[in-house]
Design a protein around this motif. Structure first.
Motif, PDB file in Angstrom:
ATOM      1  N   THR A  89       0.854  -1.189   0.000  1.00 53.47           N
ATOM      2  CA  THR A  89       0.000   0.000   0.000  1.00 53.47           C
ATOM      3  C   THR A  89       0.889   1.237   0.000  1.00 53.47           C
ATOM      4  O   THR A  89       1.997   1.220   0.547  1.00 53.47           O
ATOM      5  N   THR A  90       0.405   2.289  -0.612  1.00 51.92           N
ATOM      6  CA  THR A  90       1.139   3.541  -0.645  1.00 51.92           C
ATOM      7  C   THR A  90       0.703   4.362   0.556  1.00 51.92           C
ATOM      8  O   THR A  90      -0.405   4.920   0.595  1.00 51.92           O
ATOM      9  N   SER A  91       1.570   4.414   1.556  1.00 53.19           N
ATOM     10  CA  SER A  91       1.204   5.063   2.808  1.00 53.19           C
ATOM     11  C   SER A  91       2.447   5.708   3.407  1.00 53.19           C
ATOM     12  O   SER A  91       3.536   5.663   2.836  1.00 53.19           O
ATOM     13  N   GLY A  92       2.258   6.302   4.584  1.00 46.61           N
ATOM     14  CA  GLY A  92       3.378   6.932   5.273  1.00 46.61           C
ATOM     15  C   GLY A  92       3.326   8.440   5.150  1.00 46.61           C
ATOM     16  O   GLY A  92       2.328   9.030   4.712  1.00 46.61           O
ATOM     17  N   LEU A  93       4.417   9.081   5.540  1.00 45.84           N
ATOM     18  CA  LEU A  93       4.528  10.537   5.544  1.00 45.84           C
ATOM     19  C   LEU A  93       5.559  10.968   4.511  1.00 45.84           C
ATOM     20  O   LEU A  93       6.679  10.452   4.486  1.00 45.84           O
ATOM     21  N   VAL A  94       5.196  11.926   3.658  1.00 47.99           N
ATOM     22  CA  VAL A  94       6.120  12.518   2.685  1.00 47.99           C
ATOM     23  C   VAL A  94       6.151  14.017   2.924  1.00 47.99           C
ATOM     24  O   VAL A  94       5.116  14.687   2.870  1.00 47.99           O
ATOM     25  N   PRO A 108      -2.706  22.538  -4.075  1.00 50.02           N
ATOM     26  CA  PRO A 108      -4.093  22.137  -3.784  1.00 50.02           C
ATOM     27  C   PRO A 108      -4.588  21.010  -4.689  1.00 50.02           C
ATOM     28  O   PRO A 108      -5.194  20.038  -4.213  1.00 50.02           O
ATOM     29  N   ALA A 109      -4.321  21.131  -6.004  1.00 55.88           N
ATOM     30  CA  ALA A 109      -4.772  20.091  -6.935  1.00 55.88           C
ATOM     31  C   ALA A 109      -4.044  18.776  -6.680  1.00 55.88           C
ATOM     32  O   ALA A 109      -4.640  17.692  -6.742  1.00 55.88           O
ATOM     33  N   ALA A 110      -2.739  18.854  -6.385  1.00 51.90           N
ATOM     34  CA  ALA A 110      -1.974  17.633  -6.127  1.00 51.90           C
ATOM     35  C   ALA A 110      -2.476  16.935  -4.867  1.00 51.90           C
ATOM     36  O   ALA A 110      -2.603  15.697  -4.841  1.00 51.90           O
ATOM     37  N   LEU A 111      -2.779  17.692  -3.825  1.00 53.96           N
ATOM     38  CA  LEU A 111      -3.281  17.090  -2.590  1.00 53.96           C
ATOM     39  C   LEU A 111      -4.645  16.444  -2.798  1.00 53.96           C
ATOM     40  O   LEU A 111      -4.938  15.393  -2.221  1.00 53.96           O
ATOM     41  N   THR A 112      -5.478  17.069  -3.623  1.00 54.58           N
ATOM     42  CA  THR A 112      -6.785  16.482  -3.931  1.00 54.58           C
ATOM     43  C   THR A 112      -6.610  15.139  -4.633  1.00 54.58           C
ATOM     44  O   THR A 112      -7.275  14.147  -4.293  1.00 54.58           O
ATOM     45  N   LEU A 113      -5.714  15.085  -5.618  1.00 53.79           N
ATOM     46  CA  LEU A 113      -5.461  13.834  -6.334  1.00 53.79           C
ATOM     47  C   LEU A 113      -4.940  12.754  -5.378  1.00 53.79           C
ATOM     48  O   LEU A 113      -5.372  11.596  -5.436  1.00 53.79           O
ATOM     49  N   LEU A 114      -4.038  13.136  -4.490  1.00 50.17           N
ATOM     50  CA  LEU A 114      -3.460  12.157  -3.568  1.00 50.17           C
ATOM     51  C   LEU A 114      -4.498  11.631  -2.578  1.00 50.17           C
ATOM     52  O   LEU A 114      -4.491  10.441  -2.222  1.00 50.17           O
ATOM     53  N   SER A 115      -5.384  12.502  -2.122  1.00 49.08           N
ATOM     54  CA  SER A 115      -6.419  12.042  -1.182  1.00 49.08           C
ATOM     55  C   SER A 115      -7.369  11.049  -1.846  1.00 49.08           C
ATOM     56  O   SER A 115      -7.900  10.153  -1.186  1.00 49.08           O
ATOM     57  N   GLN A 116      -7.558  11.206  -3.158  1.00 46.66           N
ATOM     58  CA  GLN A 116      -8.425  10.283  -3.888  1.00 46.66           C
ATOM     59  C   GLN A 116      -7.711   8.968  -4.190  1.00 46.66           C
ATOM     60  O   GLN A 116      -8.297   7.888  -4.086  1.00 46.66           O
ATOM     61  N   HIS A 118      -4.606   7.799  -2.844  1.00 51.36           N
ATOM     62  CA  HIS A 118      -3.840   7.157  -1.761  1.00 51.36           C
ATOM     63  C   HIS A 118      -4.271   7.748  -0.413  1.00 51.36           C
ATOM     64  O   HIS A 118      -3.553   8.555   0.179  1.00 51.36           O
ATOM     65  N   PRO A 119      -5.427   7.369   0.079  1.00 56.24           N
ATOM     66  CA  PRO A 119      -5.957   7.998   1.302  1.00 56.24           C
ATOM     67  C   PRO A 119      -5.104   7.758   2.546  1.00 56.24           C
ATOM     68  O   PRO A 119      -5.270   8.471   3.541  1.00 56.24           O
ATOM     69  N   HIS A 120      -4.216   6.782   2.512  1.00 55.13           N
ATOM     70  CA  HIS A 120      -3.378   6.506   3.682  1.00 55.13           C
ATOM     71  C   HIS A 120      -2.031   7.228   3.616  1.00 55.13           C
ATOM     72  O   HIS A 120      -1.193   7.048   4.511  1.00 55.13           O
ATOM     73  N   LEU A 121      -1.830   8.010   2.582  1.00 56.07           N
ATOM     74  CA  LEU A 121      -0.577   8.760   2.431  1.00 56.07           C
ATOM     75  C   LEU A 121      -0.761  10.161   3.004  1.00 56.07           C
ATOM     76  O   LEU A 121      -1.735  10.849   2.688  1.00 56.07           O
ATOM     77  N   VAL A 122       0.164  10.593   3.854  1.00 55.99           N
ATOM     78  CA  VAL A 122       0.121  11.917   4.468  1.00 55.99           C
ATOM     79  C   VAL A 122       1.232  12.767   3.843  1.00 55.99           C
ATOM     80  O   VAL A 122       2.388  12.339   3.778  1.00 55.99           O
ATOM     81  N   VAL A 123       0.871  13.966   3.394  1.00 53.51           N
ATOM     82  CA  VAL A 123       1.835  14.875   2.776  1.00 53.51           C
ATOM     83  C   VAL A 123       1.883  16.166   3.578  1.00 53.51           C
ATOM     84  O   VAL A 123       0.842  16.766   3.872  1.00 53.51           O
ATOM     85  N   ALA A 284       7.297   3.835  -3.622  1.00 59.55           N
ATOM     86  CA  ALA A 284       5.935   4.063  -4.115  1.00 59.55           C
ATOM     87  C   ALA A 284       5.363   5.386  -3.625  1.00 59.55           C
ATOM     88  O   ALA A 284       4.674   6.092  -4.375  1.00 59.55           O
ATOM     89  N   ALA A 285       5.620   5.761  -2.375  1.00 59.95           N
ATOM     90  CA  ALA A 285       5.068   7.004  -1.834  1.00 59.95           C
ATOM     91  C   ALA A 285       5.658   8.211  -2.546  1.00 59.95           C
ATOM     92  O   ALA A 285       4.942   9.158  -2.903  1.00 59.95           O
ATOM     93  N   ILE A 286       6.970   8.193  -2.753  1.00 58.63           N
ATOM     94  CA  ILE A 286       7.629   9.293  -3.461  1.00 58.63           C
ATOM     95  C   ILE A 286       7.095   9.393  -4.885  1.00 58.63           C
ATOM     96  O   ILE A 286       6.759  10.486  -5.364  1.00 58.63           O
ATOM     97  N   ALA A 287       7.013   8.258  -5.570  1.00 56.14           N
ATOM     98  CA  ALA A 287       6.522   8.265  -6.951  1.00 56.14           C
ATOM     99  C   ALA A 287       5.089   8.774  -7.033  1.00 56.14           C
ATOM    100  O   ALA A 287       4.711   9.476  -7.983  1.00 56.14           O
ATOM    101  N   ALA A 288       4.258   8.440  -6.036  1.00 59.61           N
ATOM    102  CA  ALA A 288       2.866   8.891  -6.040  1.00 59.61           C
ATOM    103  C   ALA A 288       2.779  10.406  -5.927  1.00 59.61           C
ATOM    104  O   ALA A 288       1.969  11.047  -6.616  1.00 59.61           O
TER     105      ALA A 288
END
Length: 315
Positions: A89-94, A108-116, A118-123, A284-288
């Motif tokens: 899973t793509t998760s963790g803190l970036v 803002p747009a990038a965070l919206t895409l990530l929340s959709q 990879h909901p377990h990824l924190v940026v 995976a998290a960095i690439a996402a």
């Protein structure tokens, strides 16, 4: 067995030159840095530092070890990325360090895409100028840096850093509508704007240095009425008739009424890129996060300038 953290301190000393700078970058005291390097000397059984005036200088073995440290640290980053990828899973803190205009238009747009996606990824986002952010990247304060590069200001590769370009965009001139450049685009040059006030980025920033050089190439020193890293403030000053400004296309797409956006005949472009510590690009998290910023910028339609301004200094 060599201590990896001490190798990282030695590598930073080879980059920064002084114990005080290493301490500042890594959030240590100079005394703690000195103690760690003394312990590393005991581990290798060789002298690594020698006095040089009020500073210290790396010996031959120390320079060799610092060079090898880059490879060792990159392999550790690869190992961590592999373990994260095995989790499935793509998760963790970036943590992302970025200059302001990228945060305004892309974050803002990038965070919206990530929340959709990879909901377990924190940026976490932090506003930093590019060079300061890169220092933070190497000190492990950040995981990704968003950077920008301007014509004539190409950056040499940095040891231990992996760069990936993801967007190139034109740099435009923003003028008050009262300048009426569109009515006389064929005869107007940048030199004709020498008497305007200018809103420019900070002199020490890459955008600020490029903008000043652009004016000097046109034969004048800009009269700066506002120095700020905030492109929205610049556009407000343009809209109110107090200044002209150089603005990246991402910002001019959301220009205010009362602003004329003008293309420069030399067609200068800004390159946007990400930097990560070498080896982390496999994670995976960095690439996402990298993909989300690339997709965010791709979603912006290119703005069509209303006039073309010829350049007196450049063809």
């Amino acid at each position: 067995m060599l201590n990896v953290n001490r190798l990282r301190i030695l590598r930073e000393l080879s980059r920064r030159g002084t114990l005080a700078e290493v301490a500042r970058a890594l959030n240590y005291t100079p005394s703690a840095v000195s103690q760690q390097l003394s312990a590393l000397e005991r581990e290798v059984g060789m002298t690594l530092l020698e006095p040089s005036g009020r500073r210290v200088r790396l010996t031959g073995p120390a320079m060799l070890l610092a060079e090898r440290a880059d490879l060792i640290l990159e392999q550790m980053e690869l190992a961590e990325a592999d373990l994260q990828n095995l989790a499935g899973t793509t998760s963790g803190l970036v943590r992302v360090g970025s200059f302001q205009s990228a945060l305004i238009e892309l974050a803002p747009a990038a965070l919206t895409l990530l929340s959709q996606r990879h909901p377990h990824l924190v940026v976490e986002l932090c506003h930093r100028e590019v060079d300061e952010a890169r220092d933070g990247l190497l000190a492990h304060d950040f995981d990704i840096v968003l950077g920008e590069e301007f014509p004539g200001g190409e950056q040499p590769p940095t040891a231990g850093v992996h760069r990936q370009d993801f967007h190139s965009e034109p740099l435009h001139l923003a003028l008050p509508d009262s300048e009426r450049v569109g009515d006389r685009a064929g005869s107007t040059t940048l030199s004709d704007l020498r008497h305007c006030g200018w809103a420019l980025d900070l002199q020490q920033s890459r955008m600020g240095a490029w903008a000043r050089q652009k004016c000097r190439e046109a034969g004048f020193e800009p009269r700066v009425v506002c120095e700020s890293p905030d492109p929205l403030l610049m556009l407000q000053l343009v809209r109110s008739g107090h200044a002209a400004a150089f603005i990246p296309a991402l910002i001019t797409q959301a220009r205010f009424g009362g602003v004329e956006v003008v293309a420069l005949a030399s067609e200068p472009h800004r390159t946007l890129y990400t930097e990560v510590r070498a080896g982390r690009q496999e994670g995976a998290a960095i690439a996402a996060v990298q993909k989300a910023f690339a997709d965010a910028v791709a979603a912006h339609a290119s703005a069509v300038p209303t006039a073309v301004l010829a350049s007196a200094a450049l063809p």
